[in-house]
Design a protein around this motif. Structure first.
Motif, PDB file in Angstrom:
ATOM      1  N   CYS A  32      36.581 -21.910  16.254  1.00 51.23           N
ATOM      2  CA  CYS A  32      35.329 -21.157  16.224  1.00 51.23           C
ATOM      3  C   CYS A  32      34.583 -21.374  14.904  1.00 51.23           C
ATOM      4  O   CYS A  32      33.358 -21.495  14.889  1.00 51.23           O
ATOM      5  CB  CYS A  32      35.594 -19.666  16.459  1.00 51.23           C
ATOM      6  N   ALA A  33      35.322 -21.439  13.798  1.00 50.01           N
ATOM      7  CA  ALA A  33      34.687 -21.685  12.495  1.00 50.01           C
ATOM      8  C   ALA A  33      34.007 -23.050  12.490  1.00 50.01           C
ATOM      9  O   ALA A  33      32.876 -23.192  12.008  1.00 50.01           O
ATOM     10  CB  ALA A  33      35.721 -21.584  11.383  1.00 50.01           C
ATOM     11  N   ILE A  34      34.668 -24.062  13.027  1.00 49.45           N
ATOM     12  CA  ILE A  34      34.087 -25.399  13.102  1.00 49.45           C
ATOM     13  C   ILE A  34      32.839 -25.380  13.972  1.00 49.45           C
ATOM     14  O   ILE A  34      31.798 -25.950  13.614  1.00 49.45           O
ATOM     15  CB  ILE A  34      35.118 -26.414  13.634  1.00 49.45           C
ATOM     16  N   HIS A  35      32.906 -24.714  15.112  1.00 46.31           N
ATOM     17  CA  HIS A  35      31.759 -24.634  16.016  1.00 46.31           C
ATOM     18  C   HIS A  35      30.548 -24.007  15.310  1.00 46.31           C
ATOM     19  O   HIS A  35      29.416 -24.453  15.492  1.00 46.31           O
ATOM     20  CB  HIS A  35      32.129 -23.818  17.261  1.00 46.31           C
ATOM     21  N   LEU A  37      30.078 -23.711  11.827  1.00 46.79           N
ATOM     22  CA  LEU A  37      29.714 -24.162  10.487  1.00 46.79           C
ATOM     23  C   LEU A  37      29.654 -25.670  10.280  1.00 46.79           C
ATOM     24  O   LEU A  37      28.960 -26.131   9.366  1.00 46.79           O
ATOM     25  CB  LEU A  37      30.692 -23.567   9.469  1.00 46.79           C
ATOM     26  N   ALA A  38      30.399 -26.436  11.040  1.00 41.64           N
ATOM     27  CA  ALA A  38      30.457 -27.874  10.786  1.00 41.64           C
ATOM     28  C   ALA A  38      29.122 -28.541  11.124  1.00 41.64           C
ATOM     29  O   ALA A  38      28.493 -28.216  12.131  1.00 41.64           O
ATOM     30  CB  ALA A  38      31.573 -28.516  11.613  1.00 41.64           C
ATOM     31  N   PRO A  39      28.699 -29.483  10.280  1.00 40.56           N
ATOM     32  CA  PRO A  39      27.467 -30.206  10.602  1.00 40.56           C
ATOM     33  C   PRO A  39      27.662 -31.066  11.841  1.00 40.56           C
ATOM     34  O   PRO A  39      28.789 -31.375  12.229  1.00 40.56           O
ATOM     35  CB  PRO A  39      27.223 -31.064   9.353  1.00 40.56           C
ATOM     36  N   VAL A  40      26.552 -31.466  12.449  1.00 41.94           N
ATOM     37  CA  VAL A  40      26.570 -32.268  13.670  1.00 41.94           C
ATOM     38  C   VAL A  40      26.096 -33.684  13.327  1.00 41.94           C
ATOM     39  O   VAL A  40      25.121 -33.863  12.595  1.00 41.94           O
ATOM     40  CB  VAL A  40      25.636 -31.637  14.726  1.00 41.94           C
ATOM     41  N   CYS A  41      26.802 -34.686  13.854  1.00 35.33           N
ATOM     42  CA  CYS A  41      26.405 -36.077  13.651  1.00 35.33           C
ATOM     43  C   CYS A  41      25.028 -36.301  14.265  1.00 35.33           C
ATOM     44  O   CYS A  41      24.796 -35.981  15.432  1.00 35.33           O
ATOM     45  CB  CYS A  41      27.420 -37.024  14.288  1.00 35.33           C
ATOM     46  N   GLU A  42      24.129 -36.856  13.458  1.00 40.77           N
ATOM     47  CA  GLU A  42      22.766 -37.090  13.923  1.00 40.77           C
ATOM     48  C   GLU A  42      22.698 -38.127  15.049  1.00 40.77           C
ATOM     49  O   GLU A  42      21.795 -38.094  15.870  1.00 40.77           O
ATOM     50  CB  GLU A  42      21.906 -37.550  12.752  1.00 40.77           C
ATOM     51  N   HIS A  43      23.671 -39.027  15.095  1.00 40.56           N
ATOM     52  CA  HIS A  43      23.637 -40.078  16.119  1.00 40.56           C
ATOM     53  C   HIS A  43      24.323 -39.653  17.418  1.00 40.56           C
ATOM     54  O   HIS A  43      23.726 -39.706  18.485  1.00 40.56           O
ATOM     55  CB  HIS A  43      24.271 -41.366  15.595  1.00 40.56           C
ATOM     56  N   CYS A  44      25.594 -39.218  17.339  1.00 39.40           N
ATOM     57  CA  CYS A  44      26.350 -38.957  18.573  1.00 39.40           C
ATOM     58  C   CYS A  44      26.465 -37.476  18.930  1.00 39.40           C
ATOM     59  O   CYS A  44      26.870 -37.135  20.023  1.00 39.40           O
ATOM     60  CB  CYS A  44      27.743 -39.585  18.493  1.00 39.40           C
ATOM     61  N   GLY A  45      26.148 -36.592  17.985  1.00 37.84           N
ATOM     62  CA  GLY A  45      26.154 -35.167  18.284  1.00 37.84           C
ATOM     63  C   GLY A  45      27.484 -34.462  18.132  1.00 37.84           C
ATOM     64  O   GLY A  45      27.569 -33.261  18.393  1.00 37.84           O
ATOM     65  N   CYS A  46      28.534 -35.179  17.701  1.00 37.29           N
ATOM     66  CA  CYS A  46      29.828 -34.508  17.562  1.00 37.29           C
ATOM     67  C   CYS A  46      29.858 -33.674  16.273  1.00 37.29           C
ATOM     68  O   CYS A  46      29.099 -33.915  15.338  1.00 37.29           O
ATOM     69  CB  CYS A  46      30.980 -35.511  17.591  1.00 37.29           C
ATOM     70  N   ARG A  47      30.719 -32.685  16.245  1.00 39.99           N
ATOM     71  CA  ARG A  47      30.914 -31.883  15.035  1.00 39.99           C
ATOM     72  C   ARG A  47      31.678 -32.723  14.019  1.00 39.99           C
ATOM     73  O   ARG A  47      32.642 -33.399  14.356  1.00 39.99           O
ATOM     74  CB  ARG A  47      31.705 -30.610  15.343  1.00 39.99           C
ATOM     75  N   ILE A  48      31.242 -32.678  12.775  1.00 42.06           N
ATOM     76  CA  ILE A  48      31.878 -33.460  11.725  1.00 42.06           C
ATOM     77  C   ILE A  48      32.937 -32.592  11.069  1.00 42.06           C
ATOM     78  O   ILE A  48      32.635 -31.676  10.315  1.00 42.06           O
ATOM     79  CB  ILE A  48      30.841 -33.952  10.698  1.00 42.06           C
ATOM     80  N   VAL A  49      34.198 -32.899  11.376  1.00 38.64           N
ATOM     81  CA  VAL A  49      35.325 -32.115  10.887  1.00 38.64           C
ATOM     82  C   VAL A  49      35.912 -32.754   9.629  1.00 38.64           C
ATOM     83  O   VAL A  49      36.411 -32.066   8.756  1.00 38.64           O
ATOM     84  CB  VAL A  49      36.402 -31.964  11.986  1.00 38.64           C
ATOM     85  N   GLY A  50      35.828 -34.068   9.525  1.00 38.85           N
ATOM     86  CA  GLY A  50      36.346 -34.771   8.353  1.00 38.85           C
ATOM     87  C   GLY A  50      35.269 -34.937   7.299  1.00 38.85           C
ATOM     88  O   GLY A  50      34.315 -34.165   7.232  1.00 38.85           O
ATOM     89  N   HIS A  51      35.408 -35.989   6.508  1.00 39.93           N
ATOM     90  CA  HIS A  51      34.465 -36.220   5.424  1.00 39.93           C
ATOM     91  C   HIS A  51      33.088 -36.647   5.921  1.00 39.93           C
ATOM     92  O   HIS A  51      32.087 -36.259   5.352  1.00 39.93           O
ATOM     93  CB  HIS A  51      35.023 -37.277   4.459  1.00 39.93           C
ATOM     94  N   GLY A  52      33.031 -37.473   6.924  1.00 41.25           N
ATOM     95  CA  GLY A  52      31.757 -37.928   7.447  1.00 41.25           C
ATOM     96  C   GLY A  52      30.974 -38.711   6.404  1.00 41.25           C
ATOM     97  O   GLY A  52      31.518 -39.180   5.408  1.00 41.25           O
ATOM     98  N   ALA A  53      29.690 -38.864   6.639  1.00 39.22           N
ATOM     99  CA  ALA A  53      28.804 -39.579   5.724  1.00 39.22           C
ATOM    100  C   ALA A  53      27.459 -38.865   5.700  1.00 39.22           C
ATOM    101  O   ALA A  53      27.024 -38.312   6.713  1.00 39.22           O
ATOM    102  CB  ALA A  53      28.629 -41.027   6.182  1.00 39.22           C
ATOM    103  N   GLU A  54      26.822 -38.890   4.549  1.00 38.62           N
ATOM    104  CA  GLU A  54      25.512 -38.265   4.401  1.00 38.62           C
ATOM    105  C   GLU A  54      24.573 -39.249   3.732  1.00 38.62           C
ATOM    106  O   GLU A  54      24.944 -39.951   2.786  1.00 38.62           O
ATOM    107  CB  GLU A  54      25.615 -36.997   3.555  1.00 38.62           C
TER     108      GLU A  54
END
Length: 78
Positions: A32-35, A37-54
């Protein structure tokens, strides 16, 4: 007990997360916290749980998605 801000579950092991801007959330699970608070990938729409890229305030789950969005110079692994 505390009620989860996302699912509404009233749970005796709920926890609060406090963000650097002082905003708070109460959650009954990391899911629920991830849902919430986590940012969403601008390309595929998945929740970014790891480091990701900005890049320029845009968030991506990986270099592959950043590349598809036209960002150059981001690599997952060199």
């Amino acid at each position: 007990m505390a009620r989860c801000d996302v699912c509404g579950n009233d749970y005796d092991k709920a926890f609060q997360l406090i963000q650097s801007d002082g905003s708070r959330g109460t959650f009954d699970s990391f899911e629920c916290a991830i849902h919430a608070l986590a940012p969403v990938c601008e390309h595929c729409g998945c929740r970014i749980v790891g480091h990701g890229a900005e890049h320029d305030g845009r968030f991506f789950c990986c270099a592959h998605c950043a590349g598809h969005a036209g960002v150059q110079g981001i690599e997952d692994r060199v």
